[in-house]
Scaffold this active site. Structure first.
Site, mmCIF file in Angstrom:
data_model
loop_
_atom_site.group_PDB
_atom_site.id
_atom_site.type_symbol
_atom_site.label_atom_id
_atom_site.label_comp_id
_atom_site.label_asym_id
_atom_site.label_seq_id
_atom_site.Cartn_x
_atom_site.Cartn_y
_atom_site.Cartn_z
ATOM 1 N N LYS A 109 0.856 -1.187 0.000
ATOM 2 C CA LYS A 109 0.000 0.000 0.000
ATOM 3 C C LYS A 109 0.893 1.238 0.000
ATOM 4 C CE LYS A 109 -3.891 1.899 2.759
ATOM 5 N NZ LYS A 109 -4.767 1.672 3.920
ATOM 6 N N SER A 148 -9.668 1.824 3.096
ATOM 7 C CA SER A 148 -8.802 2.623 2.262
ATOM 8 C C SER A 148 -7.779 1.799 1.481
ATOM 9 C CB SER A 148 -8.056 3.659 3.117
ATOM 10 O OG SER A 148 -7.218 3.016 4.055
ATOM 11 N N SER A 186 -9.914 -0.566 7.352
ATOM 12 C CA SER A 186 -9.427 -0.410 5.980
ATOM 13 C C SER A 186 -8.827 -1.630 5.318
ATOM 14 C CB SER A 186 -8.391 0.708 5.929
ATOM 15 O OG SER A 186 -9.038 1.923 5.755
HETATM 16 N N1 GLN Z 1 -13.306 3.901 6.645
HETATM 17 C C1 GLN Z 1 -12.627 4.426 7.778
HETATM 18 C C2 GLN Z 1 -12.377 5.910 7.572
HETATM 19 O O1 GLN Z 1 -13.056 6.478 6.810
HETATM 20 C C3 GLN Z 1 -11.389 3.622 8.037
HETATM 21 C C4 GLN Z 1 -10.121 4.095 7.411
HETATM 22 C C5 GLN Z 1 -8.938 3.235 7.782
HETATM 23 O O2 GLN Z 1 -9.055 2.205 8.452
HETATM 24 N N2 GLN Z 1 -7.752 3.680 7.387
HETATM 25 O O3 GLN Z 1 -11.552 6.528 8.164
#
Ligand code: GLN
Length: 486
Positions: free
Chosen positions: A73, A150, A174
């Site tokens: 990532k 993400s 994420s």
């Molecule tokens: N969907 C969550 C957010 O909007 C989680 C993001 C993450 O785990 N990096 O922040």
């Protein structure tokens, strides 16, 4: 069949038997990555991949990652290779060091193929906010559905059989949410189990390194490679790294699993409910006791606002260093303030700006009590309730989402229970820092459905044991988006 379609364990066997070489795998993985049209990559690491792969001559029988291609990532620092966090403010930033998780994979002689797209700076859950635009779900050739974020590009890499392993990060869900939307095993272990050195911080009290694989066994095997104490990360645990595969062949006699009724009540999709019930049958057949337990519904309704308040507060202070001067491209201006203003105006998307505003507002002295501290109290109550459940139960088990991967054009009522609770409960695992794994349990309209096993701190081996019993029954191992299912 290509050897690249195999899981890590099976690919390792083929490498050891010299049926395929690391170089052949790396070349094909690069080809597949470049041919993929899901917008999953920030950069291809041809030079590194080919030179590392070419140097690997004699297979290491006891090293399952020898010659295995993987994807990173793009919020993990990679030495001499651009790391953007999918944000314009870090465009062309080239770190001078490797994140520890990356370094450990390189030490294990795994072969890096590409850096993957993410929601900008890992904020978001849809895979649409990165500077390269939306990342698509490879299970949907019409490109109408998201893969979730993400860690969107890493999820594509494994779901589309480009690599059998990809690094992700998980602050709210994420890794585990996209894993559910993409038929993958997505794991984040206990907070501190994997060093976060070189992972761009989002909200450090919630941030975890996580990863995607296509089988529970691969997930168990991978953890030992990247876990461990790291002097560069003082929050990394000093506990010895274990053999996390040791319980995979053990039945579930004596294991107690809790299903939270008030969360189940917010899920209405009949296919998900049926697949979930069938997986509970699998757990019982393997010897586990599975019970419904209760959780105050009002408290469950605070998960998302608590998450947003804490994560936005932490991120606004952690990202203060993204000022257009220390990293990334230079923006015009005559004073420090002007450069910073222009950099942050052009460098961040709307979503990031909104989150910084929320975080700054929650941290203002006059608001701290009612916002930031109140969110901390909610977090404490949620964690205490969860840990109470885990006194009697080894794990909590729930669907990872209330729907299949949504369409980009779908909108949802953000104040509904389905959204506030069923769509966001995975943040539990981050509030409490618990090991948490999503795995596939079914399909609807050709799109995968996932469920999540969350265990006690540092009991990763047991989480894998429980997940393995489910995988044994569903047979959903090594799923690939290249095959169509209904
Ligand atoms: N969907 C969550 C957010 O909007 C989680 C993001 C993450 O785990 N990096 O922040």
């Amino acid at each position: 069949m290509s050897y690249l379609d195999l899981t890590i364990t099976d690919m390792h066997e083929a490498l050891v038997a010299k049926k395929v070489t690391p170089l052949e795998l790396a070349k094909e993985a690069l080809e597949r990555a470049k041919a993929n049209n899901d917008n999953a990559f920030e950069g291809y690491m041809d030079e590194q991949a080919l030179s590392i792969a070419a140097s690997l001559k004699e297979p290491e029988v006891n090293n399952p990652f020898w010659g295995i291609p993987f994807v990173i990532k793009d919020n993990f620092a990679t030495r001499n290779f651009p790391t953007t966090g999918s944000s314009n403010i870090l465009k062309d930033y080239v770190p001078c060091f490797d994140a520890t998780a990356v370094a450990k994979l390189l030490q294990a002689h795994a072969v890096p193929i590409a850096k993957s797209t993410l929601d900008e700076l890992a904020m978001g859950g849809s895979g649409i906010t990165g500077h390269k635009g939306p990342t698509f779900n490879p299970y949907d050739s019409k490109h109408e559905r998201m893969i979730g974020g993400s860690s969107c590009g890493s999820a594509v890499s494994v779901a589309a059989s480009i690599v059998p392993f990809a690094l992700g990060s998980d602050t709210g869900d994420s890794v585990r949410k996209p894993a559910g939307y993409a038929g993958l095993v997505g794991m984040k272990p206990t907070w501190g189990r994997i060093s976060r050195y070189g992972l761009f911080p989002f909200a450090p009290s919630l941030d975890h390194v996580g990863y995607f694989t296509r089988s529970v066994e691969d997930a168990a095997l991978s953890l030992a490679v990247i876990a461990g104490r790291d002097l560069e990360d003082s929050t990394s645990s000093t506990r010895p790294v274990e053999d996390y595969t040791r319980l995979l062949k053990t039945d579930l006699k004596g294991i107690r699993v809790a299903v939270i009724k008030e969360i189940m009540d917010t899920i209405t999709n009949p296919t998900i409910l049926k697949a979930f019930d069938q997986s509970i049958v699998a757990l019982r057949e393997a010897g586990a006791v599975v019970d419904n337990v209760h959780f105050d519904k009002r408290l469950l309704g605070t998960i998302y606002p608590t998450y947003i308040t804490i994560s936005c507060s932490e991120v606004t202070s952690n990202n203060a260093n993204l000022d257009g001067i220390k990293f990334g491209p230079r923006f015009e201006g005559n004073t420090y303030q002007e450069v910073m203003f222009n950099a942050r105006t052009a460098g961040f998307s709307e979503l990031i700006k909104r989150r910084f505003v929320i975080g700054s507002f929650a941290l203002m002295r006059e608001n701290q009590d009612v916002l930031f501290l109140r969110a901390q109290k909610c977090r404490r109550k949620i964690v205490d309730t969860l840990n109470d459940i885990l006194k009697t139960y080894d794990a909590v088990y729930l669907p990872s989402a209330p729907t299949i991967a949504p369409k980009f054009k779908d909108s949802h009522d953000q104040l509904s229970d389905e959204y506030l609770i069923a769509d966001n409960h995975l943040a539990f695992g981050n509030f409490a820092g618990l090991p948490s794994l999503t795995l596939p349990i079914g399909f609807e309209k050709g799109m995968p459905l996932g469920a999540n096993v969350m265990g006690r701190a540092f009991e990763e081996a047991k989480v894998f044991q429980i997940a393995q019993a489910i995988e044994n029954k569903t047979g959903y191992r090594n799923l690939s988006a290249k095959e169509v299912r209904v």
